[in-house]
Design a protein around this motif. Structure first.
Motif, PDB file in Angstrom:
ATOM      1  N   THR A  34      -0.863   8.162  -7.791  1.00 50.18           N
ATOM      2  CA  THR A  34      -1.404   9.404  -8.214  1.00 50.18           C
ATOM      3  C   THR A  34      -2.799   9.392  -9.728  1.00 50.18           C
ATOM      4  O   THR A  34      -1.986   8.750  -9.937  1.00 50.18           O
ATOM      5  CB  THR A  34      -0.291   9.673  -8.123  1.00 50.18           C
ATOM      6  OG1 THR A  34       0.063  10.167  -7.212  1.00 50.18           O
ATOM      7  CG2 THR A  34      -0.282  11.603  -8.068  1.00 50.18           C
TER       8      THR A  34
ATOM      9  N   GLN B  50      -4.104  15.513  -2.537  1.00 50.38           N
ATOM     10  CA  GLN B  50      -4.202  16.271  -3.469  1.00 50.38           C
ATOM     11  C   GLN B  50      -3.182  17.842  -3.483  1.00 50.38           C
ATOM     12  O   GLN B  50      -2.697  17.742  -2.416  1.00 50.38           O
ATOM     13  CB  GLN B  50      -5.742  16.256  -3.603  1.00 50.38           C
ATOM     14  CG  GLN B  50      -5.978  17.612  -2.867  1.00 50.38           C
ATOM     15  CD  GLN B  50      -6.563  16.809  -1.801  1.00 50.38           C
ATOM     16  OE1 GLN B  50      -7.410  16.066  -1.844  1.00 50.38           O
ATOM     17  NE2 GLN B  50      -6.936  17.561  -0.688  1.00 50.38           N
TER      18      GLN B  50
ATOM     19  N   ASP C 135       0.980  19.963  -2.622  1.00 51.87           N
ATOM     20  CA  ASP C 135       1.225  18.203  -2.851  1.00 51.87           C
ATOM     21  C   ASP C 135       1.139  17.869  -1.558  1.00 51.87           C
ATOM     22  O   ASP C 135       1.276  18.583  -0.477  1.00 51.87           O
ATOM     23  CB  ASP C 135       2.504  18.201  -3.590  1.00 51.87           C
ATOM     24  CG  ASP C 135       2.974  18.222  -4.377  1.00 51.87           C
ATOM     25  OD1 ASP C 135       1.882  17.388  -5.375  1.00 51.87           O
ATOM     26  OD2 ASP C 135       3.675  17.739  -5.091  1.00 51.87           O
ATOM     27  N   ASP C 136       0.039  16.941  -1.920  1.00 51.61           N
ATOM     28  CA  ASP C 136      -0.188  16.480  -0.072  1.00 51.61           C
ATOM     29  C   ASP C 136      -0.593  16.720   0.986  1.00 51.61           C
ATOM     30  O   ASP C 136      -0.631  16.596   2.010  1.00 51.61           O
ATOM     31  CB  ASP C 136       1.374  15.642   0.393  1.00 51.61           C
ATOM     32  CG  ASP C 136       2.293  14.812  -0.507  1.00 51.61           C
ATOM     33  OD1 ASP C 136       1.723  13.762  -0.684  1.00 51.61           O
ATOM     34  OD2 ASP C 136       3.584  15.205   0.059  1.00 51.61           O
TER      35      ASP C 136
ATOM     36  N   SER D 295      -4.231  17.217  -8.548  1.00 56.12           N
ATOM     37  CA  SER D 295      -3.149  15.854  -8.572  1.00 56.12           C
ATOM     38  C   SER D 295      -3.194  14.824  -7.299  1.00 56.12           C
ATOM     39  O   SER D 295      -3.366  15.797  -6.182  1.00 56.12           O
ATOM     40  CB  SER D 295      -1.783  16.057  -8.602  1.00 56.12           C
ATOM     41  OG  SER D 295      -1.325  14.724  -8.289  1.00 56.12           O
TER      42      SER D 295
ATOM     43  N   LYS E 122      -3.670  12.026  -3.996  1.00 61.84           N
ATOM     44  CA  LYS E 122      -3.134  10.500  -3.773  1.00 61.84           C
ATOM     45  C   LYS E 122      -3.418   9.267  -3.160  1.00 61.84           C
ATOM     46  O   LYS E 122      -4.301   9.957  -2.565  1.00 61.84           O
ATOM     47  CB  LYS E 122      -1.588  10.721  -3.231  1.00 61.84           C
ATOM     48  CG  LYS E 122      -0.597  10.121  -3.429  1.00 61.84           C
ATOM     49  CD  LYS E 122       0.884  10.379  -2.470  1.00 61.84           C
ATOM     50  CE  LYS E 122       1.084  11.801  -2.849  1.00 61.84           C
ATOM     51  NZ  LYS E 122       2.603  12.164  -3.079  1.00 61.84           N
TER      52      LYS E 122
ATOM     53  N   SER F 109      -2.737   6.814  -0.544  1.00 68.22           N
ATOM     54  CA  SER F 109      -1.557   6.656   0.417  1.00 68.22           C
ATOM     55  C   SER F 109      -2.315   5.228   1.043  1.00 68.22           C
ATOM     56  O   SER F 109      -3.643   4.971   1.771  1.00 68.22           O
ATOM     57  CB  SER F 109      -0.643   7.266   0.518  1.00 68.22           C
ATOM     58  OG  SER F 109      -0.574   8.253  -0.323  1.00 68.22           O
TER      59      SER F 109
END
Length: 128
Positions: free
Chosen positions: A22, A55, A67-68, A103, A105, A107
């Motif tokens: 992240t 993000q 988030d996500d 933020s 991420k 994956s």
């Protein structure tokens, strides 16, 4: 009236060089920006952004995407007209303190092999 308003597109970028990590980044908007009206995500390796990226994005402390939130939902294809590429933020988000936080991420995804890639976040901004 929309015709009387002046807009500028701002680009903020960072490199994703480690898989399954992240990245928290903070960017500052120019002082003359009043509102953020739209957002677009792109990459030098769009397949990695599409399949691996998610993000959380906030402007002036206001969460725009949780988030996500999958990056693919903020990407635009070549068949989309240039004036329709940005995800519309409605009446806009007040720039306020001018802080843009992401933020991001990376994956694991079985359809892609990781290699370093650049993430670009474009903001459609209305000037004061």
């Amino acid at each position: 009236m929309m015709e009387d308003k002046k807009f500028v597109k701002k680009r903020y970028s960072f490199i994703v060089d480690t898989p399954i990590t992240t990245y928290s980044k903070k960017f500052d908007l120019d002082k003359n920006i009043k509102l953020v009206r739209g957002i677009l995500m792109s990459s030098n390796k769009p397949d990695l952004l599409f399949f691996r990226g998610s993000q959380k994005i906030s402007v002036n402390g206001e969460e725009l995407f949780p988030d996500d939130y999958e990056a693919k939902l903020l990407m635009s294809g070549i068949s989309v007209p240039p004036d329709q590429k940005y995800a519309d933020l409605g009446d806009g988000v007040i720039a306020g303190n001018g802080e843009v936080k992401i933020s991001y991420k990376d994956s694991e995804n079985s359809t892609t092999v990781f290699s370093a890639y650049e993430v670009n976040m474009y903001l459609m901004c209305e000037l004061a």
